[in-house]
Design a protein around this motif. Structure first.
Motif, mmCIF file in Angstrom:
data_model
loop_
_atom_site.group_PDB
_atom_site.id
_atom_site.type_symbol
_atom_site.label_atom_id
_atom_site.label_comp_id
_atom_site.label_asym_id
_atom_site.label_seq_id
_atom_site.Cartn_x
_atom_site.Cartn_y
_atom_site.Cartn_z
ATOM 1 N N LEU A 213 -11.312 -14.387 55.873
ATOM 2 C CA LEU A 213 -10.274 -13.510 56.408
ATOM 3 C C LEU A 213 -10.167 -12.219 55.606
ATOM 4 N N ALA A 214 -10.274 -12.334 54.285
ATOM 5 C CA ALA A 214 -10.197 -11.139 53.451
ATOM 6 C C ALA A 214 -11.344 -10.188 53.775
ATOM 7 N N ARG A 215 -12.526 -10.738 53.994
ATOM 8 C CA ARG A 215 -13.675 -9.900 54.319
ATOM 9 C C ARG A 215 -13.533 -9.289 55.710
ATOM 10 N N LEU A 216 -13.065 -10.088 56.660
ATOM 11 C CA LEU A 216 -12.959 -9.639 58.048
ATOM 12 C C LEU A 216 -11.910 -8.546 58.225
ATOM 13 N N THR A 217 -10.813 -8.652 57.493
ATOM 14 C CA THR A 217 -9.698 -7.725 57.677
ATOM 15 C C THR A 217 -9.606 -6.644 56.609
ATOM 16 N N GLY A 218 -10.371 -6.804 55.520
ATOM 17 C CA GLY A 218 -10.219 -5.879 54.406
ATOM 18 C C GLY A 218 -8.936 -6.104 53.631
ATOM 19 N N ALA A 219 -8.384 -7.320 53.719
ATOM 20 C CA ALA A 219 -7.090 -7.617 53.101
ATOM 21 C C ALA A 219 -7.222 -7.791 51.596
ATOM 22 N N ARG A 220 -6.153 -7.446 50.888
ATOM 23 C CA ARG A 220 -6.031 -7.793 49.477
ATOM 24 C C ARG A 220 -5.325 -9.131 49.371
ATOM 25 N N VAL A 221 -5.752 -9.943 48.416
ATOM 26 C CA VAL A 221 -5.169 -11.265 48.199
ATOM 27 C C VAL A 221 -4.194 -11.201 47.037
ATOM 28 N N LEU A 222 -2.950 -11.586 47.309
ATOM 29 C CA LEU A 222 -1.919 -11.627 46.276
ATOM 30 C C LEU A 222 -1.545 -13.090 46.010
ATOM 31 N N PRO A 223 -1.682 -13.570 44.781
ATOM 32 C CA PRO A 223 -1.233 -14.936 44.476
ATOM 33 C C PRO A 223 0.276 -15.036 44.603
ATOM 34 N N CYS A 224 0.744 -16.122 45.204
ATOM 35 C CA CYS A 224 2.169 -16.259 45.531
ATOM 36 C C CYS A 224 2.599 -17.695 45.231
ATOM 37 N N VAL A 225 3.454 -17.869 44.230
ATOM 38 C CA VAL A 225 3.885 -19.206 43.811
ATOM 39 C C VAL A 225 5.407 -19.232 43.684
ATOM 40 N N THR A 226 6.010 -20.292 44.187
ATOM 41 C CA THR A 226 7.450 -20.485 44.033
ATOM 42 C C THR A 226 7.691 -21.691 43.142
ATOM 43 N N GLN A 227 8.419 -21.465 42.070
ATOM 44 C CA GLN A 227 8.709 -22.531 41.112
ATOM 45 C C GLN A 227 10.147 -22.999 41.258
ATOM 46 N N MET A 228 10.317 -24.297 41.289
ATOM 47 C CA MET A 228 11.632 -24.925 41.315
ATOM 48 C C MET A 228 12.132 -25.041 39.881
ATOM 49 N N LEU A 229 13.259 -24.424 39.582
ATOM 50 C CA LEU A 229 13.787 -24.435 38.223
ATOM 51 C C LEU A 229 14.600 -25.697 37.962
ATOM 52 N N PRO A 230 14.636 -26.167 36.736
ATOM 53 C CA PRO A 230 15.341 -27.418 36.429
ATOM 54 C C PRO A 230 16.854 -27.245 36.463
ATOM 55 N N GLY A 231 17.531 -28.364 36.634
ATOM 56 C CA GLY A 231 18.981 -28.378 36.515
ATOM 57 C C GLY A 231 19.722 -27.624 37.591
ATOM 58 N N GLY A 232 19.090 -27.420 38.739
ATOM 59 C CA GLY A 232 19.769 -26.700 39.802
ATOM 60 C C GLY A 232 19.929 -25.232 39.508
ATOM 61 N N ALA A 233 19.021 -24.665 38.707
ATOM 62 C CA ALA A 233 19.098 -23.245 38.353
ATOM 63 C C ALA A 233 18.481 -22.343 39.402
ATOM 64 N N GLY A 234 17.941 -22.914 40.465
ATOM 65 C CA GLY A 234 17.394 -22.111 41.546
ATOM 66 C C GLY A 234 15.879 -22.110 41.560
ATOM 67 N N TYR A 235 15.334 -21.020 42.058
ATOM 68 C CA TYR A 235 13.891 -20.896 42.252
ATOM 69 C C TYR A 235 13.435 -19.513 41.798
#
Length: 291
Positions: A213-235
């Motif tokens: 897909l990156a080659r076909l569209t010329g897209a840049r790939v951005l790493p995207c991670v969501t971390q769950m924080l301990p103790g109900g502190a959010g994300y």
């Protein structure tokens, strides 16, 4: 039963996040003892991926994983019904400038978002700031749940949601219109469009869509991670800088790079990767089943 579960999740979403987090961890502990098929799958995955840990350490990691799953289940109600203001407080967005700069420049973007337990929180937070496109698996056996998930994912902005069975044509059209693609390529989808590359040292059937897909569209790939924080502190949703020298002319090398990056992140928070998926279900010809 599904309607009752959804009603319970709706009732609990009013609670303060630390209380909701505690209830989610308790639900996870209960699931650890009751949901045995998924527990066996996750235990097998951990044994394959962390052979350096002894059995006791892997059991503790497995329990923490189920606690994270319990949290993700109950806290999903926040995505479905909490106010945008509350969600912005709960989900901290880091690296938004990397995505915004590319979108404003008209550059196609692929957000590489692996299956961590905070995945849907991250997807919702992206949707609150950007009209995007993503693909999902229909829950055909449970139309009530399927409808709830669909409406929840389309709650913010003007999102395009496509079934995996629709193929990539709709994705390409949406990307050409300027929508970033929230892409989840790290599951075992069978042999079609997949090659075997290592994941935690185990050959894993991995789709090559990111490179193609990156080659076909010329897209840049951005790493995207969501971390769950301990103790109900959010994300924390973190979008990194665009990958350099990607894609290359070597699809296998690109796919190895993707799996290697996902593994590196999973090692920093192993309890939050989605181990209950049969990631190594498809085996090279001649190999025995692992589950």
């Amino acid at each position: 039963m599904t309607r009752l579960a959804i009603f319970i999740i709706w009732s609990l979403h009013w609670l303060p996040l630390p209380v909701l987090s505690l209830l989610g961890r308790l639900l996870g502990i209960l699931s650890y003892f009751l949901v045995l098929p998924r527990k066996r799958v996750a235990a097998t995955n951990l044994a394959l991926c962390f052979p350096e840990l002894d059995a006791s350490a892997r059991r503790r990691l497995l329990l923490r994983h189920f606690q994270a799953l319990g949290r993700s289940m109950l806290e999903r109600g926040l995505l479905w019904w909490a106010s945008p203001e509350r969600l912005r407080r709960i989900i901290r967005f880091e690296g938004e400038e990397h995505l915004r700069a590319l979108v404003q420049a008209g550059t196609p973007v692929i957000l590489l978002a692996p299956h961590f337990t905070g995945l849907d929180m991250g997807g919702a937070r992206v949707a609150m700031s950007f009209d995007s496109v993503s693909m999902y698996a229909r829950q055909k056996k449970d139309p009530v749940l399927d409808d709830r998930l669909y409406r929840g994912r389309r709650r913010f902005g003007d999102q395009v949601l496509l079934s995996r069975k629709d193929g990539v044509r709709g994705v390409l059209k949406a990307m050409k219109s300027g929508r970033p693609f929230y892409y989840l390529p790290d599951m075992d989808y069978g042999r079609k469009d997949a090659i075997f590359v290592p994941f935690f040292g185990v050959e894993a059937a991995t789709i090559t869509g990111l490179s193609r897909l990156a080659r076909l569209t010329g897209a840049r790939v951005l790493p995207c991670v969501t971390q769950m924080l301990p103790g109900g502190a959010g994300y924390v949703l973190e979008i990194g800088e665009a990958w350099e020298d990607f894609p290359t002319a070597d699809v296998e090398s690109d796919t190895r790079r993707m799996n290697g990056w996902i593994e590196s992140v999973a090692r920093t928070m192993p309890e939050q990767y989605y181990w209950v998926h049969r990631r190594f279900k498809t085996r090279p010809v001649g190999e025995k089943r692992l589950y």
